[in-house]
Scaffold this motif. Sequence first.
Motif, PDB file in Angstrom:
ATOM      1  N   ASP B  87       0.844  -1.189   0.000  1.00  0.00           N
ATOM      2  CA  ASP B  87       0.000   0.000   0.000  1.00  0.00           C
ATOM      3  C   ASP B  87       0.884   1.245   0.000  1.00  0.00           C
ATOM      4  O   ASP B  87       1.919   1.264   0.667  1.00  0.00           O
ATOM      5  CB  ASP B  87      -0.892  -0.005   1.252  1.00  0.00           C
ATOM      6  CG  ASP B  87      -1.840   1.185   1.269  1.00  0.00           C
ATOM      7  OD1 ASP B  87      -2.913   1.077   0.659  1.00  0.00           O
ATOM      8  OD2 ASP B  87      -1.511   2.218   1.874  1.00  0.00           O
ATOM      9  N   LEU B  89       0.695   4.093   1.408  1.00  0.00           N
ATOM     10  CA  LEU B  89       0.806   4.934   2.605  1.00  0.00           C
ATOM     11  C   LEU B  89       1.157   4.155   3.860  1.00  0.00           C
ATOM     12  O   LEU B  89       1.083   4.683   4.964  1.00  0.00           O
ATOM     13  CB  LEU B  89      -0.493   5.721   2.834  1.00  0.00           C
ATOM     14  CG  LEU B  89      -0.807   6.803   1.793  1.00  0.00           C
ATOM     15  CD1 LEU B  89      -2.077   7.543   2.165  1.00  0.00           C
ATOM     16  CD2 LEU B  89       0.343   7.797   1.661  1.00  0.00           C
ATOM     17  N   CYS B  90       1.547   2.899   3.715  1.00  0.00           N
ATOM     18  CA  CYS B  90       1.804   2.104   4.915  1.00  0.00           C
ATOM     19  C   CYS B  90       3.112   2.478   5.609  1.00  0.00           C
ATOM     20  O   CYS B  90       3.277   2.218   6.795  1.00  0.00           O
ATOM     21  CB  CYS B  90       1.769   0.610   4.608  1.00  0.00           C
ATOM     22  SG  CYS B  90       0.086  -0.032   4.695  1.00  0.00           S
ATOM     23  N   THR B  92       5.973   5.294   6.932  1.00  0.00           N
ATOM     24  CA  THR B  92       6.039   6.689   7.383  1.00  0.00           C
ATOM     25  C   THR B  92       6.619   7.611   6.317  1.00  0.00           C
ATOM     26  O   THR B  92       6.124   8.724   6.108  1.00  0.00           O
ATOM     27  CB  THR B  92       6.917   6.800   8.640  1.00  0.00           C
ATOM     28  OG1 THR B  92       6.522   5.776   9.543  1.00  0.00           O
ATOM     29  CG2 THR B  92       6.743   8.134   9.307  1.00  0.00           C
ATOM     30  N   THR B  95       3.815   8.656   3.949  1.00  0.00           N
ATOM     31  CA  THR B  95       2.826   9.612   4.440  1.00  0.00           C
ATOM     32  C   THR B  95       3.481  10.996   4.498  1.00  0.00           C
ATOM     33  O   THR B  95       2.861  12.003   4.188  1.00  0.00           O
ATOM     34  CB  THR B  95       2.267   9.239   5.832  1.00  0.00           C
ATOM     35  OG1 THR B  95       3.332   8.885   6.699  1.00  0.00           O
ATOM     36  CG2 THR B  95       1.320   8.069   5.747  1.00  0.00           C
TER      37      THR B  95
END
Lengths: 270, 270
Positions: B87, B89-90, B92, B95
């Motif tokens: 994924d 955005l899994c 840091t 994000t």
Amino acid sequence: MVLWMIGLGLGDEGDISVKGLKAVQRSAYVYLEAYTSILPGLDRETLAAAYGVSEIIEADRELVESGCEEMLDRAKDNEVSFLVVGDPLCATTHTDLWLRARQKDIAVQVLHNASVMNAVASCGLQLYRFGETVSIPYWLDDWRPDSWYDKIMKNKKAGLHTLCLLDIKVKEQTVENLMRGRKIYEPPRFMTVKQALDQLCKVEEDRQEGVAPPDACCFGLARLGREDQVIRAGPVHKIAELDFGGPLHSLVICAEELHELEQEFVDFYA
Amino acid sequence: MVLWMIGLGLGDEGDISVKGLKAVQRSAYVYLEAYTSILPGLDRETLAAAYGVSEIIEADRELVESGCEEMLDRAKDNEVSFLVVGDPLCATTHTDLWLRARQKDIAVQVLHNASVMNAVASCGLQLYRFGETVSIPYWLDDWRPDSWYDKIMKNKKAGLHTLCLLDIKVKEQTVENLMRGRKIYEPPRFMTVKQALDQLCKVEEDRQEGVAPPDACCFGLARLGREDQVIRAGPVHKIAELDFGGPLHSLVICAEELHELEQEFVDFYA
């Protein structure tokens, strides 16, 4: 032959994987699991047209809970696809289905996809800092379970965030219709962020254990993974006032301490 | 224009979504994030050929940690795709990238996909019963962190399973090469289930707190989400003896109490 358990992800008909689409198009029978979750606005006809298949069969609550025998029988001699919103193994009913298929010596291929359990990373909280996931059910007049409150508390004490999955009522029957064996279903209901926070605040008022005082930080999430997703962060009393629009909604109760990057996201989504 | 952050899922080139593939093919520049995770056996050339694009640029550790400035600049006037295994955005770092892009007013579209955080449901343990996720790092002679042991303990006390992500060393430099500014990289290393359990058993021997006595139930997982995935369940001392083959490996330490269906899966994978 083979049972394909295919995750559709969270967005729209374009979130199926390339491999999944090929499997669907090759399958003799295609089922859509239609009671643990939905892709709002997407019905069987739309999906069938998008995927280029003639028919998608609805696997409703009765069919799934009664064991999907017909589907499993068909998978013995055919390629059969079982479509599930999100990830195909995130719900207990589906891991159960997987196991029964394997016990019957049916080959099963699982094609994972995004589910709310990882897409919640969109809010900027670190995924590894989530504790046990809770489900908040609709209260009835005489049935107001609040064990989820204890779980949020336990996560909070451990310095962890809590993802709250909100209740979905699809193809529910009234007690009367159920007793009389009438297959008349109530309109679907999807718990909103506001409804969930209202229930949470009522438990907080009663028990005063500090899980969700009015200024506790939380995230309201709507239509996660879709183009029109909405994410808002702030204190419980403010988030409870917002209108997040159509389903599906979820809620995150933050740990008390936030990492620096997490705090930046809270500010961004305030 | 837009930065597409596209999850590739866990399997092979066919696990990108239909929507993601279209975005890749429309993009002026396509980057592949190549240091927090890998799709074993899949290099940039194979992916480029499968997706029908002329070039995929490697976003290595330096590029990502230095902020991907070039990529963000390009996304101002072009469609740019940033491919991430699992994924998008899994981790840091991603994000963080998302937030910086938004702060620069660059439109970002995230296409979620399966990650180990939800695909671990394949082992049959219920996803909502997982507590905090831990990362087990390779020990050095003089650096043997074991805070992950405390976290597994905390989850166990709360009746929760623990997903353990195992260390990956890609494009690491020796201290000497780093000091001299020589861009010579060590061969990639991927922690195995056996190595993780060996470290766990050493901490258990030292601390004797009961997180992982030899008969504690665990799952070893290899190549989750791929056709050649291997899942085995059993007591720690047995799982530590098995050869799970190539990367990536993960480990699950089970809660002490298992639900009936979970126990069936343990038996199935024994």
